[in-house]
Design a protein around this motif. Sequence first.
Motif, PDB file in Angstrom:
ATOM      1  N   GLN A 107      15.375   0.317  46.246  1.00 30.96           N
ATOM      2  CA  GLN A 107      14.001   0.822  46.169  1.00 30.96           C
ATOM      3  C   GLN A 107      13.175  -0.055  45.226  1.00 30.96           C
ATOM      4  O   GLN A 107      13.643  -0.434  44.148  1.00 30.96           O
ATOM      5  N   SER A 108      11.957  -0.358  45.609  1.00 34.08           N
ATOM      6  CA  SER A 108      11.086  -1.173  44.763  1.00 34.08           C
ATOM      7  C   SER A 108      10.562  -0.399  43.564  1.00 34.08           C
ATOM      8  O   SER A 108      10.112  -0.993  42.579  1.00 34.08           O
ATOM      9  N   THR A 109      10.621   0.915  43.653  1.00 35.75           N
ATOM     10  CA  THR A 109      10.152   1.760  42.561  1.00 35.75           C
ATOM     11  C   THR A 109      11.031   2.989  42.453  1.00 35.75           C
ATOM     12  O   THR A 109      11.620   3.445  43.451  1.00 35.75           O
ATOM     13  N   LEU A 110      11.141   3.532  41.237  1.00 36.67           N
ATOM     14  CA  LEU A 110      11.920   4.749  40.983  1.00 36.67           C
ATOM     15  C   LEU A 110      10.989   5.775  40.344  1.00 36.67           C
ATOM     16  O   LEU A 110      10.993   5.997  39.132  1.00 36.67           O
ATOM     17  N   PRO A 111      10.158   6.438  41.158  1.00 35.03           N
ATOM     18  CA  PRO A 111       9.148   7.348  40.621  1.00 35.03           C
ATOM     19  C   PRO A 111       9.742   8.679  40.162  1.00 35.03           C
ATOM     20  O   PRO A 111      10.604   9.257  40.825  1.00 35.03           O
ATOM     21  N   ILE A 112       9.272   9.142  39.037  1.00 37.24           N
ATOM     22  CA  ILE A 112       9.767  10.404  38.464  1.00 37.24           C
ATOM     23  C   ILE A 112       9.281  11.575  39.304  1.00 37.24           C
ATOM     24  O   ILE A 112       8.104  11.676  39.651  1.00 37.24           O
ATOM     25  N   ALA A 113      10.226  12.479  39.616  1.00 38.88           N
ATOM     26  CA  ALA A 113       9.904  13.672  40.405  1.00 38.88           C
ATOM     27  C   ALA A 113      10.199  14.910  39.567  1.00 38.88           C
ATOM     28  O   ALA A 113      11.356  15.290  39.392  1.00 38.88           O
ATOM     29  N   ALA A 114       9.175  15.503  39.020  1.00 41.62           N
ATOM     30  CA  ALA A 114       9.352  16.762  38.300  1.00 41.62           C
ATOM     31  C   ALA A 114       9.651  17.866  39.306  1.00 41.62           C
ATOM     32  O   ALA A 114       9.126  17.872  40.427  1.00 41.62           O
ATOM     33  N   SER A 115      10.494  18.796  38.939  1.00 34.93           N
ATOM     34  CA  SER A 115      10.840  19.881  39.857  1.00 34.93           C
ATOM     35  C   SER A 115       9.619  20.734  40.157  1.00 34.93           C
ATOM     36  O   SER A 115       8.835  21.068  39.254  1.00 34.93           O
ATOM     37  N   ILE A 116       9.449  21.075  41.404  1.00 32.85           N
ATOM     38  CA  ILE A 116       8.344  21.964  41.785  1.00 32.85           C
ATOM     39  C   ILE A 116       8.798  23.424  41.815  1.00 32.85           C
ATOM     40  O   ILE A 116       8.014  24.303  42.164  1.00 32.85           O
ATOM     41  N   ILE A 117      10.055  23.676  41.458  1.00 30.41           N
ATOM     42  CA  ILE A 117      10.561  25.051  41.372  1.00 30.41           C
ATOM     43  C   ILE A 117      10.389  25.531  39.937  1.00 30.41           C
ATOM     44  O   ILE A 117      10.792  24.852  38.983  1.00 30.41           O
ATOM     45  N   ASP A 118       9.792  26.682  39.770  1.00 24.47           N
ATOM     46  CA  ASP A 118       9.487  27.211  38.437  1.00 24.47           C
ATOM     47  C   ASP A 118      10.742  27.724  37.725  1.00 24.47           C
ATOM     48  O   ASP A 118      11.707  28.165  38.370  1.00 24.47           O
ATOM     49  N   PHE A 119      10.673  27.720  36.408  1.00 24.65           N
ATOM     50  CA  PHE A 119      11.754  28.220  35.555  1.00 24.65           C
ATOM     51  C   PHE A 119      11.243  29.347  34.668  1.00 24.65           C
ATOM     52  O   PHE A 119      10.059  29.407  34.334  1.00 24.65           O
ATOM     53  N   LYS A 120      12.158  30.220  34.265  1.00 24.90           N
ATOM     54  CA  LYS A 120      11.865  31.267  33.289  1.00 24.90           C
ATOM     55  C   LYS A 120      13.085  31.460  32.398  1.00 24.90           C
ATOM     56  O   LYS A 120      14.186  31.038  32.741  1.00 24.90           O
ATOM     57  N   GLN A 121      12.872  32.116  31.266  1.00 25.76           N
ATOM     58  CA  GLN A 121      13.967  32.446  30.362  1.00 25.76           C
ATOM     59  C   GLN A 121      14.418  33.882  30.614  1.00 25.76           C
ATOM     60  O   GLN A 121      13.595  34.770  30.882  1.00 25.76           O
ATOM     61  N   TYR A 122      15.745  34.096  30.498  1.00 24.20           N
ATOM     62  CA  TYR A 122      16.312  35.403  30.816  1.00 24.20           C
ATOM     63  C   TYR A 122      17.335  35.820  29.767  1.00 24.20           C
ATOM     64  O   TYR A 122      17.957  34.987  29.098  1.00 24.20           O
ATOM     65  N   GLY A 123      17.509  37.153  29.682  1.00 25.53           N
ATOM     66  CA  GLY A 123      18.555  37.723  28.846  1.00 25.53           C
ATOM     67  C   GLY A 123      18.313  37.547  27.363  1.00 25.53           C
ATOM     68  O   GLY A 123      17.342  36.928  26.923  1.00 25.53           O
ATOM     69  N   GLU A 124      19.226  38.092  26.577  1.00 22.37           N
ATOM     70  CA  GLU A 124      19.156  37.931  25.128  1.00 22.37           C
ATOM     71  C   GLU A 124      19.395  36.486  24.720  1.00 22.37           C
ATOM     72  O   GLU A 124      18.929  36.033  23.672  1.00 22.37           O
ATOM     73  N   SER A 125      20.100  35.739  25.565  1.00 22.30           N
ATOM     74  CA  SER A 125      20.375  34.334  25.271  1.00 22.30           C
ATOM     75  C   SER A 125      19.173  33.443  25.537  1.00 22.30           C
ATOM     76  O   SER A 125      19.165  32.270  25.137  1.00 22.30           O
ATOM     77  N   ARG A 126      18.160  33.971  26.223  1.00 21.79           N
ATOM     78  CA  ARG A 126      16.954  33.238  26.581  1.00 21.79           C
ATOM     79  C   ARG A 126      17.277  31.956  27.348  1.00 21.79           C
ATOM     80  O   ARG A 126      16.693  30.892  27.143  1.00 21.79           O
ATOM     81  N   ALA A 127      18.225  32.046  28.242  1.00 21.73           N
ATOM     82  CA  ALA A 127      18.643  30.899  29.044  1.00 21.73           C
ATOM     83  C   ALA A 127      17.592  30.585  30.095  1.00 21.73           C
ATOM     84  O   ALA A 127      17.027  31.483  30.728  1.00 21.73           O
ATOM     85  N   TRP A 128      17.341  29.290  30.308  1.00 24.05           N
ATOM     86  CA  TRP A 128      16.406  28.846  31.332  1.00 24.05           C
ATOM     87  C   TRP A 128      17.114  28.796  32.681  1.00 24.05           C
ATOM     88  O   TRP A 128      18.143  28.146  32.828  1.00 24.05           O
ATOM     89  N   VAL A 129      16.565  29.494  33.655  1.00 20.48           N
ATOM     90  CA  VAL A 129      17.092  29.490  35.020  1.00 20.48           C
ATOM     91  C   VAL A 129      15.904  29.408  35.973  1.00 20.48           C
ATOM     92  O   VAL A 129      14.870  30.054  35.752  1.00 20.48           O
ATOM     93  N   SER A 130      16.064  28.640  37.050  1.00 22.17           N
ATOM     94  CA  SER A 130      14.949  28.487  37.986  1.00 22.17           C
ATOM     95  C   SER A 130      14.841  29.690  38.906  1.00 22.17           C
ATOM     96  O   SER A 130      15.772  30.502  39.033  1.00 22.17           O
ATOM     97  N   ASN A 131      13.708  29.778  39.573  1.00 19.80           N
ATOM     98  CA  ASN A 131      13.480  30.878  40.517  1.00 19.80           C
ATOM     99  C   ASN A 131      14.409  30.816  41.717  1.00 19.80           C
ATOM    100  O   ASN A 131      14.473  31.772  42.501  1.00 19.80           O
ATOM    101  N   ALA A 132      15.139  29.702  41.864  1.00 19.26           N
ATOM    102  CA  ALA A 132      16.090  29.591  42.970  1.00 19.26           C
ATOM    103  C   ALA A 132      17.289  30.502  42.780  1.00 19.26           C
ATOM    104  O   ALA A 132      17.984  30.813  43.748  1.00 19.26           O
ATOM    105  N   MET A 133      17.538  30.933  41.537  1.00 21.43           N
ATOM    106  CA  MET A 133      18.731  31.725  41.217  1.00 21.43           C
ATOM    107  C   MET A 133      18.355  33.064  40.581  1.00 21.43           C
ATOM    108  O   MET A 133      18.683  33.321  39.418  1.00 21.43           O
ATOM    109  N   PRO A 134      17.687  33.954  41.299  1.00 22.19           N
ATOM    110  CA  PRO A 134      17.259  35.226  40.697  1.00 22.19           C
ATOM    111  C   PRO A 134      18.420  36.149  40.335  1.00 22.19           C
ATOM    112  O   PRO A 134      18.325  36.916  39.370  1.00 22.19           O
ATOM    113  N   TYR A 135      19.513  36.099  41.075  1.00 23.72           N
ATOM    114  CA  TYR A 135      20.638  36.990  40.787  1.00 23.72           C
ATOM    115  C   TYR A 135      21.461  36.484  39.602  1.00 23.72           C
ATOM    116  O   TYR A 135      21.861  37.275  38.737  1.00 23.72           O
TER     117      TYR A 135
END
Length: 501
Positions: free
Chosen positions: A127-155
């Motif tokens: 590839q002539s270029t390696l462009p940065i791709a930020a994830s378009i899937i949103d993240f949130k913090q959960y639980g007492e541990s405040r772990a970051w998990v994306s909306n792809a894994m709600p369970y």
Amino acid sequence: MCDHHDKLRSNNKDLQKVEKMFDRREFLTKTSLGIGALALGSLLNMDKAWGNVKNNVQPDLEMFSRNNLGLPHHMPKAKRAIYLFQSGGPSQLELFDYKPKLKDLFGKELPESVRKGQRLTGMSADQSTLPIAASIIDFKQYGESRAWVSNAMPYLSEVVDDICFIKSMQTDAINHDPAITFFQTGSQQPGRPSIGSWLSYGLGSDNENLPTFITLISKNGAGQPLYSRLWGNGFLPTEHQGVQFRSGKDPVLYLTDPENYDGHDRRRMLDYLGKLNNVQNNFYGDPEINARMSQYEMAFRMQTSIPEVTDMSDEPDYIFDMYGKDSRDPGTYAANCLLGRKLLEKGVKFVQLYHQGWDQHIGCPGGVLGNAKKTDQASAALIKDLKQRGMFEDTLVIWGGEFGRTVYSQGTLTATDYGRDHHPKAFTMFMAGAGVKPGISYGETDDFSYNVVKDPVHTHDFQATLMHLFGIDHERLIFKHQGRRFRLTDVHGHVVKDILS
């Protein structure tokens, strides 16, 4: 000598044909060689020649394990494990490794100071270029541990306080076949025993009617192929190989009796075959003969045990609802998670699930969301189910693939779509239960999820830690093959003690 030898002869004509090979010359040859070997051993010091259990140098640890009922090296935390292998390399950037600063760098070139000349696959190296791709899937913090998990894994977000995320995984291989082989066997080259086979060899079985090590593969899987050698025994005795369970009428191939055969004389056939093999074993001394007989006997017992353990009719509706609607469809990931729990309950020590489809070179966001939909609910349900049955404290749950994905886009980058190439130097797995600290995130990557900047965990470190949880010192569980002592972790690996409770 001849009189004694005659007494050993069978009245059966078939057995007599085999026994004729034990003539006087053969007897003298074998015994003279054996006596000579013993004499040589005494001259060399028997402890050094054959190993000493007390000094932890034993080329034949199987004898040690079997004679001591499979006692481990230290007190284990795990009695059993289920490894949810996500084949293809799931993207940590879309699932668990949140990198908010990338949004401001969307489309910009990956800095050479970040890449540091690291190897690329042939799919993006030109590839002539390696462009940065930020994830378009949103993240949130959960639980007492405040772990970051994306909306792809709600369970899974509901059970983050039971999970230890390892965000600093590293591996050596950059392509699928060697990378999966490396994770499952400790070597990129095929032919080594798999993790489950090592556990079977070292610890034995908790249920004589079921295999110690069972493999389940999601049906209709797409992506990189899977090979039976991934759950093979390698150079260990064949009784320690993984047994693949399939969906449908016959979970185990060649186990069901042929049509119009009622199996009434099966026991008599096996007993007769056992006599033939005993004679052959006495002559050749090949341990594979006894291993093969063990497999025949296991198959005989499995004809009764397998229909019982694969029967889901006794599972209540709320369990199926917990695992998701796919759990009623045999062979799906959800159904395999539920079957895996049943197998663990019945004393199977190691259950290996494989789910293909995580290889998103193109269409990464959509591909990740699609696979997460198939696996998220059941993965979380498995943890909840083990907890409600009182099994979580001594059951190890593992989730992860063979490597991660690149921060740069492979192929065309748009505001709504991009692909990601293989990336072995930084990715995420998680472990839970059985002596693993819950509710923590271990390790850290840079702002690009490209390099590990804190607490790296190599594949061999992961394997050493897994063995440690089973009470096994990975440096002491060895097998001598072709003049060399082998182990799962080869000559590497250390236990990651900071993730242990």
